[in-house]
Design an enzyme around this catalytic site. Structure first.
Site: not given
Length: 523
Positions: A33-34, A36, A98
């Site tokens: 959302e920041d 991509r 991740e």
């Protein structure tokens, strides 16, 4: 759900830790959302344009696969992990899992981690302050597995302590510059080569180090460096090794193999086009004439730091058409040229010349063993045979590799029979490759070469000069030319030939009339 997430973050890399086989060059970890649709999209495109195989979840995940196992495997399969920390990175438990997996693979597999701080303070990430503190407070309320949260905190602290890139979220062009520098960093990391002394690499590292000293990569001058030596001595192998190790230091790089052969077949303008297309990253380039290619190279490459390797040059016009002047290239550029002919370097005024040394006996046995036995030394039963081969080959890499291939997989009697055959019948593959040196000579040079091969090898230069002079063979320039073309050497006043070069010359004479020796030109 907590159990699944825990397994994703801490699944063991032990199955691949002893010898990791990288599938991807880079794994990208980011909060979609920041970043991509802006920073990460541009970074991904820049990496792919440079041929860097990059895993980005929306590009590489296959439909129908379970997402978490696929991501976990992709992280393990990546040589480098780029973590883009943004304002809301810590809001995603997915991103934090991740990250924990990446830090684990960094420790177990030796994976390289490159953090990028996109409009966030590295200390806020390391100490979980600001928005990171807010997001962790929410995780503490919602997730029962406190051990998992602790792993996230430790992973953030460790990642934020690694040397990093700090990218301000601005619209003044800083992002594109940062992306360029990140890509250069990745290319440099991918270009790191662990010294290899295996098949076809025996003795290469020490020779590459000597050549590297001539290149002086830290200087901003444009430098031409030549590699010279007889056929089969390893000029191309050395040039390729140095190219693989340093090409990432340049804005553009190309290795042109067998220039003499390709230029005769396709013309120099096609090689000019190949250089320009590779370095400029384009396929839509038209060059109508050789002279148009000259002008285009001067105009398009003069501001670029490039690495060009021209392998197996045999005429000056090839050099002048592909790397004519230093002002064709930008500051810091390097041009590496391989040839058998020393005089080409003198005429073209290269900065330094590196003469390739013959392998020593230990290196020769090792190279032969890699090709004949697939290991770096022969078994006891084959030590004497290997020594015989080494002496026959005169420590020439080409001959050692060819003979090693011929003997691989044969039993003891077949190998001994093959070695005995060499004493009377030379190996045709070796002779044909060495004949390329002879085929490029002028007619008077061929005559001088064959005379020396058949009659005068090992004789004193003064004596040979007097004999040749009496027949008006122009010996001073003739012997000089053959020496510069790596077919002769002069030691302690005597003219010498490598044993296989001499055998090649005698073979040429023998083939004039193989069944009627009396008709051979130099009985």
């Amino acid at each position: 759900m907590a159990s699944t997430m825990k397994n994703f973050a801490s699944s063991s890399c032990s199955s691949v830790c002893t010898n990791p086989k990288w599938i991807y060059d880079v794994f990208l970890s980011f909060r979609g959302e920041d970043v991509r649709k802006n920073f990460v999209d541009f970074l991904y495109s820049a990496l792919e344009q440079k041929g860097i195989y990059t895993f980005k979840d929306d590009e590489k995940l296959k439909r129908g696969r379970s997402i978490r196992p696929a991501l976990s495997q992709a992280i393990e399969d990546s040589r480098i992990a780029i973590i883009v920390f943004s304002e809301n990175y810590a809001s995603s438990s997915w991103c934090l899992d991740e990250l924990a997996k990446i830090i684990e693979c960094n420790g177990v597999l030796g994976q390289t981690v490159l953090p990028v701080f996109y409009d966030v303070d590295p200390s806020a990430v390391r100490k979980q302050k600001g928005s990171f503190a807010k997001h962790f407070a929410k995780h503490e309320d919602e997730i029962e597995d406190k051990e998992r949260i602790q792993r996230w905190r430790a992973a953030l602290a460790e990642a934020a302590s690694i040397s990093c890139w700090d990218v301000p979220n601005t619209a003044n062009g800083h992002e594109s510059k940062c992306i360029q520098l990140i890509v250069e960093d990745v290319m440099a990391e991918l270009g790191k080569v662990v010294p290899i002394e295996g098949k076809n690499h025996v003795g290469i590292d020490s020779r590459v180090q000597k050549l590297n000293a001539f290149l002086k990569l830290g200087l901003d001058d444009v430098r031409f460096v030549g590699i010279r030596g007889m056929s089969g001595i390893g000029k191309t192998t050395i040039a390729r090794a140095i190219y693989d190790r340093i090409s990432t230091h340049f804005e553009g790089a190309i290795f042109l193999h067998e220039v003499q052969e390709v230029s005769r077949r396709c013309g120099l303008k096609n090689l000019q086009k190949e250089i320009l297309c590779e370095i400029l990253g384009t396929k839509d380039l038209r060059i109508s004439t050789y002279f148009e290619g000259l002008n285009m190279m001067k105009q398009r490459l003069r501001c670029k730091k490039v690495l060009i390797v021209l392998d197996d040059i045999d005429y000056l016009d090839q050099l002048e058409g592909l790397a004519g002047m230093r002002d064709w290239f930008g500051a810091g550029s390097r041009v590496i040229i391989t040839t058998k002919d020393k005089h080409l370097f003198v005429t073209h005024e290269v900065d330094r010349m590196y003469k390739v040394e013959i392998l020593n006996e230990h290196e020769a046995i090792q190279l032969f063993s890699w090709n004949a036995f697939k290991k770096n030394s022969p078994a006891k039963d084959y030590e004497e045979l290997s020594t015989q081969i080494m002496h026959y080959a005169g420590c020439l890499p080409l001959a050692l590799e060819v003979l090693g291939h011929h003997l691989y997989g044969r039993d003891v009697s077949e190998r001994r029979s093959a070695v005995e055959k060499l004493e009377t019948i030379p190996d045709n593959e070796i002779i044909e490759k060495l004949k390329l040196s002879f085929n490029g000579l002028e007619e008077h040079e061929k005559k001088n070469f064959l005379d020396i091969a058949c009659f005068f090898e090992g004789k004193k230069k003064d004596y040979i000069t007097r004999v040749f002079d009496s027949f008006d063979f122009h010996p001073v320039i003739g012997i000089k030319d053959l020496t510069e073309k790596s077919l002769l050497t002069i030691s302690k006043g005597r003219i010498l030939m490598h044993p296989l070069i001499q055998e090649m010359g005698r073979h040429i004479v023998h083939q004039e009339a193989p069944e009627k020796p009396g008709k051979q030109s130099r009985l």
